[in-house]
Scaffold this active site. Structure first.
Site, PDB file in Angstrom:
ATOM      1  N   ASP A 178     -97.821  -9.055 -85.613  1.00 36.17           N
ATOM      2  CA  ASP A 178     -97.127  -7.963 -84.924  1.00 36.17           C
ATOM      3  C   ASP A 178     -95.643  -7.914 -85.240  1.00 36.17           C
ATOM      4  OD1 ASP A 178     -96.747 -10.306 -83.414  1.00 36.17           O
ATOM      5  OD2 ASP A 178     -96.838  -9.273 -81.486  1.00 36.17           O
TER       6      ASP A 178
ATOM      7  N   SER B 227     -92.516 -15.908 -56.297  1.00 42.09           N
ATOM      8  CA  SER B 227     -93.846 -16.092 -56.871  1.00 42.09           C
ATOM      9  C   SER B 227     -94.699 -16.916 -55.927  1.00 42.09           C
ATOM     10  CB  SER B 227     -93.750 -16.791 -58.228  1.00 42.09           C
ATOM     11  OG  SER B 227     -95.031 -17.235 -58.652  1.00 42.09           O
TER      12      SER B 227
ATOM     13  N   ALA C 270    -101.789 -20.612 -71.631  1.00 41.65           N
ATOM     14  CA  ALA C 270    -103.134 -20.630 -72.203  1.00 41.65           C
ATOM     15  C   ALA C 270    -103.285 -19.677 -73.380  1.00 41.65           C
ATOM     16  CB  ALA C 270    -104.167 -20.288 -71.124  1.00 41.65           C
ATOM     17  N   GLY C 271    -102.181 -19.077 -73.829  1.00 38.08           N
ATOM     18  CA  GLY C 271    -102.260 -18.132 -74.930  1.00 38.08           C
ATOM     19  C   GLY C 271    -102.860 -16.805 -74.530  1.00 38.08           C
ATOM     20  N   LEU C 272    -102.814 -16.471 -73.253  1.00 47.08           N
ATOM     21  CA  LEU C 272    -103.426 -15.244 -72.739  1.00 47.08           C
ATOM     22  C   LEU C 272    -102.376 -14.269 -72.205  1.00 47.08           C
ATOM     23  CD1 LEU C 272    -106.444 -16.914 -70.911  1.00 47.08           C
ATOM     24  CD2 LEU C 272    -106.381 -15.953 -73.221  1.00 47.08           C
ATOM     25  N   SER C 273    -101.126 -14.495 -72.576  1.00 43.40           N
ATOM     26  CA  SER C 273    -100.027 -13.560 -72.305  1.00 43.40           C
ATOM     27  C   SER C 273     -99.699 -13.404 -70.832  1.00 43.40           C
ATOM     28  CB  SER C 273    -100.317 -12.187 -72.931  1.00 43.40           C
ATOM     29  OG  SER C 273    -100.376 -12.302 -74.322  1.00 43.40           O
TER      30      SER C 273
ATOM     31  N   GLU D  36     -88.218 -10.174 -73.065  1.00 43.16           N
ATOM     32  CA  GLU D  36     -88.621 -11.501 -73.551  1.00 43.16           C
ATOM     33  C   GLU D  36     -87.792 -11.924 -74.757  1.00 43.16           C
ATOM     34  OE1 GLU D  36     -92.658 -14.113 -74.278  1.00 43.16           O
ATOM     35  OE2 GLU D  36     -92.695 -12.227 -73.178  1.00 43.16           O
TER      36      GLU D  36
ATOM     37  N   ASP E 273     -98.403  -8.250 -77.182  1.00 41.74           N
ATOM     38  CA  ASP E 273     -98.825  -8.682 -75.857  1.00 41.74           C
ATOM     39  C   ASP E 273     -98.460  -7.650 -74.793  1.00 41.74           C
ATOM     40  OD1 ASP E 273     -99.642 -10.919 -77.173  1.00 41.74           O
ATOM     41  OD2 ASP E 273     -98.068 -12.230 -76.381  1.00 41.74           O
TER      42      ASP E 273
ATOM     43  N   TYR F  44     -92.534 -21.376 -82.978  1.00 40.05           N
ATOM     44  CA  TYR F  44     -92.886 -19.969 -83.183  1.00 40.05           C
ATOM     45  C   TYR F  44     -91.786 -19.272 -83.975  1.00 40.05           C
ATOM     46  CZ  TYR F  44     -94.202 -15.151 -81.883  1.00 40.05           C
ATOM     47  OH  TYR F  44     -94.558 -13.824 -81.899  1.00 40.05           O
TER      48      TYR F  44
END
Length: 383
Positions: free
Chosen positions: A34, A65, A121-124, A158, A170, A222
Site C-alpha cells: 500500500d 478506554s 495481532a496484525g488486525l489493525s 498515525e 488499514d 517496518y
C-alpha cells in the site's frame, strides 16, 4: 454498544451524543504494497472498536478506554503536537490534530472507547481506533467528509502524529469495507471495488490464528522495509514500485546491487500480481484456487521481506500439513496473526494440529476464530 454508552455516562455525567463502531481488518493478500502505490485486498472483521462521543466547545479533549483502564486523559486541542505522546491515547488525539490541520474546527470532545479488536495481532486495532474517532467527529460536527477522506485523516494521524509510517490500507478497510465482500483497493488512485467473498456455499472457511505474539510497527523494522522499497524505486528510476511490471521483474532485479533492496522489490511486485490473481479467481467463482496464492505470499513475506516469526511460520506449516488449502501471515508481521483457508470440515483438525504444535514448541496457546467479511465503520446509536 449499550455498555460503552453507559460507561460514557458514568464517566462524564451525561449520555453521549452517539455511539459509533469501526472494525479491525484481515488482509487476504497484498502486504507491504500500500505504501508502494500497489494493490491490496482486505476485508473488515466483525470485531469492532466502539466510541461513545459528545462534542465540547471549550477546547478540551477527554479520552478514556474501557480496555486500557486508568484515568481519563485530558488534553487541549490547540496544544496537540505530533510525536508528543505514546500509548493508546495518541491515536484518537492524532485524529483530532489531523482534522484541525485539515481545516476542520474540532472544538473539543468527550470520548469513551471499548474495543474487541485484538491489539498487536496484525488486525489493525489502531486503524479501527482512528477511524471510529474520525467518523464520530465528522458526523457530530457535520464536516461532510467522505469515507476515503476519513481514511486519509486517520492515516495522517498515525503517520505524522503517532509516528508509524503505515500505508492507507488499514484505515480504508475499516472505513469502506462492505459485508460479504473483500475490498479491492488501488492505493495509487484510491479507487475501490467490492468483490463478493462468500466461502460457505463452496464448503470453505477462513480461519484467523492469533499467535498472541505482540508486534509493534513503531520500532523501526517496518520503517526499514519501507525505506528499502523507496530506495529500490529511486534506483530503478520510477515513482513507486507499482511502476515495475511483473513481466519485467527479472530485468529490474538485475539492476539492483543491494540484496535487501532486491528482496523488498521482488516481494512488492510479486504481491501485486498475487492480488490480481486472487481477484480473478474470485470473479471466476473458484475460491479454492486462492489457497496456494496465500501460501506463496507467506513464503515471500518470510524469505524476501523477512517479517515473519517462528510462531507464524509454525501456524502456516502446521495448517498446511493438516490439510489446509493455503495459509499466510497477515498484517505487518513480526508477530500477530495468520489466516488459513480450509475446507469447512477440516477446520477442527487444523485447529487441533496447530494447538498441539504450539504446545509442543512451548509457545503460548494461540487464539482461533472464523473470519467473516463484515461492514465498515458506521453509527450504531444516536444520543
Amino acid at each position: 454498544m449499550t455498555t460503552v454508552a453507559a460507561g460514557f455516562e458514568e464517566l462524564y455525567g451525561a449520555p453521549p451524543e452517539g455511539v459509533w463502531a469501526a472494525p479491525g481488518r484481515v488482509n487476504l493478500i497484498g502486504e507491504y504494497t500500500d505504501f508502494n502505490e500497489g494493490l491490496v485486498l482486505p476485508f473488515a472483521l466483525p470485531h469492532r472498536t466502539f466510541a461513545a462521543v459528545s462534542r465540547r466547545f471549550d477546547g478540551v479533549l477527554r479520552l478514556h478506554s474501557a480496555d486500557m483502564g486508568g484515568e481519563v486523559v485530558t488534553l487541549r486541542v490547540d496544544a496537540l503536537e505530533p510525536l508528543s505522546g505514546s500509548g493508546w491515547s495518541a491515536y484518537p488525539a492524532g485524529v483530532v490534530w489531523a482534522l484541525r490541520e485539515a481545516g476542520h474546527a474540532v472544538t473539543g470532545a468527550d470520548v469513551h472507547l471499548s474495543s474487541a479488536v485484538p491489539t498487536g495481532a496484525g488486525l489493525s486495532s489502531s486503524a479501527a481506533l482512528e477511524v471510529v474517532t474520525a467518523l464520530a467527529l465528522d458526523e457530530l460536527h457535520g464536516f461532510g467528509l467522505g469515507r476515503p477522506e476519513l481514511a486519509r485523516i486517520a492515516q495522517r494521524a498515525e503517520n505524522a502524529f503517532v509516528g508509524v509510517p503505515c500505508g492507507i490500507m488499514d484505515q480504508t478497510a475499516s472505513a469502506c469495507c462492505a459485508e460479504g465482500h473483500v475490498l479491492h483497493l488501488d492505493t495509487r488512485d484510491l479507487s475501490t471495488r467490492q468483490v463478493p467473498f462468500d466461502l460457505a456455499p463452496h464448503g470453505l472457511a477462513l480461519l484467523v490464528v492469533n499467535t498472541r505474539v505482540k508486534h509493534t510497527l513503531g520500532d523501526g523494522a517496518y520503517a526499514a522495509r519501507r525505506a528499502a522499497c523507496e530506495a529500490g524505486a529511486r534506483q530503478l528510476g520510477v515513482g513507486s514500485l507499482r511502476d515495475i511490471p511483473y513481466a519485467r521483474l527479472p530485468e529490474a532485479l538485475a539492476r539492483l546491487g543491494s540484496e535487501t533492496v532486491r528482496h523488498c522489490v521482488r516481494h512488492v511486485v510479486t504481491d501485486n500480481e498475487r492480488v490480481e490473481r486472487v481477484v480473478a479467481y474470485l470473479a471466476a467463482g473458484d475460491p479454492r484456487a486462492v489457497g496456494p496464492v496465500l501460501t506463496e505470499g507467506h513464503a515471500s513475506l518470510r524469505d524476501d521481506l523477512r517479517v515473519s516469526c517462528a510462531e507464524l511460520d509454525l501456524a502456516v506449516t502446521t495448517s498446511l500439513e493438516a490439510g489446509a488449502l493455503g495459509a499466510r501471515m497477515t498484517g505487518g508481521g513480526f508477530g500477530g496473526s495468520a489466516i488459513v483457508l480450509a475446507e469447512a470440515d477440516a477446520v477442527d483438525p487444523v485447529v487441533a494440529s496447530v494447538r498441539k504444535a504450539f504446545t509442543e514448541s512451548g509457545y503460548t496457546e494461540p487464539e482461533f476464530f472464523p473470519a467473516s467479511p463484515s461492514a465498515g465503520a458506521h453509527r450504531v446509536h444516536s444520543g
